[in-house]
Design an enzyme around this catalytic site. Structure first.
Site, PDB file in Angstrom:
ATOM      1  N   THR A  76       0.872  -1.182   0.000  1.00 36.76           N
ATOM      2  CA  THR A  76       0.000   0.000   0.000  1.00 36.76           C
ATOM      3  C   THR A  76       0.909   1.232   0.000  1.00 36.76           C
ATOM      4  OG1 THR A  76      -1.603  -1.255   1.271  1.00 36.76           O
ATOM      5  CG2 THR A  76      -1.892   1.138   1.223  1.00 36.76           C
ATOM      6  N   CYS A 210      -2.820  -2.334   9.446  1.00 37.49           N
ATOM      7  CA  CYS A 210      -3.180  -1.651   8.183  1.00 37.49           C
ATOM      8  C   CYS A 210      -4.116  -0.460   8.367  1.00 37.49           C
ATOM      9  CB  CYS A 210      -3.825  -2.648   7.231  1.00 37.49           C
ATOM     10  SG  CYS A 210      -2.760  -4.048   6.889  1.00 37.49           S
TER      11      CYS A 210
HETATM   12  C1  UGA Z   1      -7.552  -4.914   6.424  1.00 38.01           C
HETATM   13  C2  UGA Z   1      -8.533  -4.973   5.247  1.00 38.01           C
HETATM   14  O1  UGA Z   1      -9.734  -5.610   5.645  1.00 38.01           O
HETATM   15  C3  UGA Z   1      -7.919  -5.726   4.053  1.00 38.01           C
HETATM   16  O2  UGA Z   1      -8.815  -5.713   2.960  1.00 38.01           O
HETATM   17  C4  UGA Z   1      -6.618  -5.044   3.661  1.00 38.01           C
HETATM   18  O3  UGA Z   1      -5.964  -5.746   2.608  1.00 38.01           O
HETATM   19  C5  UGA Z   1      -5.686  -4.995   4.857  1.00 38.01           C
HETATM   20  O4  UGA Z   1      -6.338  -4.322   5.967  1.00 38.01           O
HETATM   21  C6  UGA Z   1      -4.471  -4.234   4.425  1.00 38.01           C
HETATM   22  O5  UGA Z   1      -4.557  -3.026   4.223  1.00 38.01           O
HETATM   23  O6  UGA Z   1      -3.420  -4.865   4.143  1.00 38.01           O
HETATM   24  P1  UGA Z   1      -6.806  -6.609   8.360  1.00 38.01           P
HETATM   25  O7  UGA Z   1      -5.819  -5.591   8.817  1.00 38.01           O
HETATM   26  O8  UGA Z   1      -6.382  -8.028   8.338  1.00 38.01           O
HETATM   27  O9  UGA Z   1      -7.328  -6.246   6.864  1.00 38.01           O
HETATM   28  O10 UGA Z   1      -8.044  -6.433   9.334  1.00 38.01           O
HETATM   29  P2  UGA Z   1      -9.646  -6.608   9.288  1.00 38.01           P
HETATM   30  O11 UGA Z   1     -10.019  -8.042   9.320  1.00 38.01           O
HETATM   31  O12 UGA Z   1     -10.230  -5.799   8.191  1.00 38.01           O
HETATM   32  O13 UGA Z   1     -10.032  -5.975  10.700  1.00 38.01           O
HETATM   33  C7  UGA Z   1      -9.535  -4.674  11.063  1.00 38.01           C
HETATM   34  C8  UGA Z   1     -10.097  -4.242  12.395  1.00 38.01           C
HETATM   35  O14 UGA Z   1     -11.499  -3.983  12.299  1.00 38.01           O
HETATM   36  C9  UGA Z   1      -9.925  -5.268  13.527  1.00 38.01           C
HETATM   37  O15 UGA Z   1      -9.552  -4.609  14.712  1.00 38.01           O
HETATM   38  C10 UGA Z   1     -11.319  -5.876  13.644  1.00 38.01           C
HETATM   39  O16 UGA Z   1     -11.608  -6.401  14.914  1.00 38.01           O
HETATM   40  C11 UGA Z   1     -12.182  -4.665  13.335  1.00 38.01           C
HETATM   41  N1  UGA Z   1     -13.557  -5.021  12.880  1.00 38.01           N
HETATM   42  C12 UGA Z   1     -13.756  -5.610  11.674  1.00 38.01           C
HETATM   43  C13 UGA Z   1     -14.635  -4.717  13.698  1.00 38.01           C
HETATM   44  O17 UGA Z   1     -14.468  -4.147  14.805  1.00 38.01           O
HETATM   45  N2  UGA Z   1     -15.895  -5.024  13.271  1.00 38.01           N
HETATM   46  C14 UGA Z   1     -16.136  -5.614  12.065  1.00 38.01           C
HETATM   47  O18 UGA Z   1     -17.321  -5.849  11.722  1.00 38.01           O
HETATM   48  C15 UGA Z   1     -15.043  -5.926  11.239  1.00 38.01           C
END
Ligand code: UGA
Length: 380
Positions: A76, A210
């Site tokens: 990114t 991220c």
């Molecule tokens: C995120 C993006 O979802 C990916 O598409 C992207 O490629 C990646 O960042 C990146 O930029 O490389 P990730 O960091 O693995 O992926 O995390 P997520 O699964 O999206 O969760 C991020 C945060 O949001 C976590 O703290 C999670 O607990 C929170 N979250 C997610 C919620 O609080 N509620 C939800 O409904 C979903």
């Protein structure tokens, strides 16, 4: 590292001879048609994006690659970076392509094999077609555009997802004040096909390696481009406030406040399914509780001992019940499914006060209430 399916895939690749690893850049890039750059792009102290690693590698590649080798940016990177690659490499004979990835930690393999779309951006049409061809086997939309739009799609996606999360956490806060149930609200909201149900789960705030980095980077890039991205800044501020709100909830459950008291924490990673606690909401909440004078005992299934990335003084326990021994209250900060299996009776036997703040909605409220617990949550 916890990454579902990755171990098997790597073993298979190594076994078939299709995959190999090297720490020697020169031999790794000899006779290749393309180089994919998957390099860290952390936030610099001034809030901008630190491209030092990318720049360093580009300088090396500039002296190694054969004419015509395609250089693909998967990291990114701020809008405009891919177009600057020829300058960084000191070469104008190497086609450059932006091909951002959208993988989530913990589900990276299935996200890679079943993406929503592939994004490829280049000023060189042949190079763009060549890179789009890598994904020929995947029957998904392929967005072929210019490098800046491709880079922006990645930032816009992450920025949109965090605004949804800050939005739903704010709606949850409103629900609490007005005695409305967030679960029903999320269900009713998500069924609108224009909205959808993904990324609407309320929690202690969003984090990870991220979202926080990319949102800060986009605010910084926007400012450099002459736009104050106040809307996104507000989403970041709402997230910081969410950490404070969780601490306030814990304060309210421990009679007399948490200063000088001990709080048990379940969960350290930024979400379940990963062992990553970089920029974890759990750590942000723990740091705030420690600043408020609390002692914290934590359990996480993927964290066996305190690393330097975790706050000094944090006690790591070997199981969830042990973390509660002698504590004045419990707060659940990561949605590990195993927390739902813990017997509330065993917890109340070791906790000083039978109270729990479940920020992820993992435990069965009725079961814990029947066991004598006061249960606090987000938006309920
Ligand atoms: C995120 C993006 O979802 C990916 O598409 C992207 O490629 C990646 O960042 C990146 O930029 O490389 P990730 O960091 O693995 O992926 O995390 P997520 O699964 O999206 O969760 C991020 C945060 O949001 C976590 O703290 C999670 O607990 C929170 N979250 C997610 C919620 O609080 N509620 C939800 O409904 C979903």
């Amino acid at each position: 590292m916890v990454e579902d399916g990755l171990g098997d895939l790597v073993a298979k690749g190594l076994g078939s001879g299709l995959l190999s690893f090297s720490t020697d850049l020169a031999s790794a890039v000899a006779e290749v048609e393309a180089v994919l750059l998957c390099l860290p792009t952390p936030t610099a102290a001034d809030g901008s994006t630190d491209l030092a690693v990318l720049e360093e590698v580009c300088v090396e590649l500039g002296s190694l690659l054969e004419t015509g080798t395609t250089v693909v940016v998967r990291s990114t990177v701020p809008v405009g970076t891919t177009r600057r690659l020829p300058e960084m490499m000191g070469r104008s004979d190497l086609p450059v392509v932006a091909n951002p990835e959208f993988l989530r930690e913990g589900t990276a393999v299935s996200d890679f094999l079943g993406p929503d779309r592939i994004v490829v951006g280049s000023d060189d049409r042949d190079a763009a077609a060549f890179v789009a061809g890598f994904y020929e086997a995947l029957d998904v939309p392929k967005v072929v555009t210019d490098p800046s739009a491709a880079e922006m799609i990645k930032y816009a996606s992450n920025a949109y997802l965090v605004t949804r999360l800050s939005f739903i956490n704010s709606i949850a806060a409103v629900c609490e004040g007005l005695d409305a149930d967030i679960d029903a609200v999320v269900e009713g909201l998500g069924l609108d096909h224009r909205i959808g149900s993904a990324y609407l789960r309320p929690g202690p705030g969003w984090g990870g390696s991220c979202f926080p980095k990319d949102t800060r980077s986009l605010v910084d890039s926007a400012r450099r481009g002459g736009y104050e991205f106040r809307f996104l800044e507000a989403a970041i501020t709402a997230n910081e406030e969410q950490f404070d709100r969780v601490v306030a909830k814990v304060e309210a459950t421990v009679e007399g406040g948490i200063s000088g008291r001990c709080v048990a924490v379940w969960g350290l990673t930024f979400k379940a399914g990963t062992d990553d606690h970089r920029d974890s909401p759990a750590v942000a909440v723990i740091e705030r509780m420690m600043v408020a004078g609390a002692r914290v005992r934590a359990y996480d299934p993927t964290v066996a001992s305190r690393s330097e990335a975790l706050p000094e003084g944090l006690e790591i326990c070997a199981d969830p019940v042990e973390a509660c021994r002698g504590a004045d209250g419990l707060v659940i900060l990561t949605e590990w499914p195993e927390f739902a299996e813990v017997d509330p009776g065993a917890v109340s036997a070791v906790l000083e006060v039978a109270s729990v703040v479940d920020t992820r909605g993992v435990i069965d409220r009725k079961r814990w209430t029947s066991a004598g617990f006061g249960v606090e949550s987000i938006g309920r």
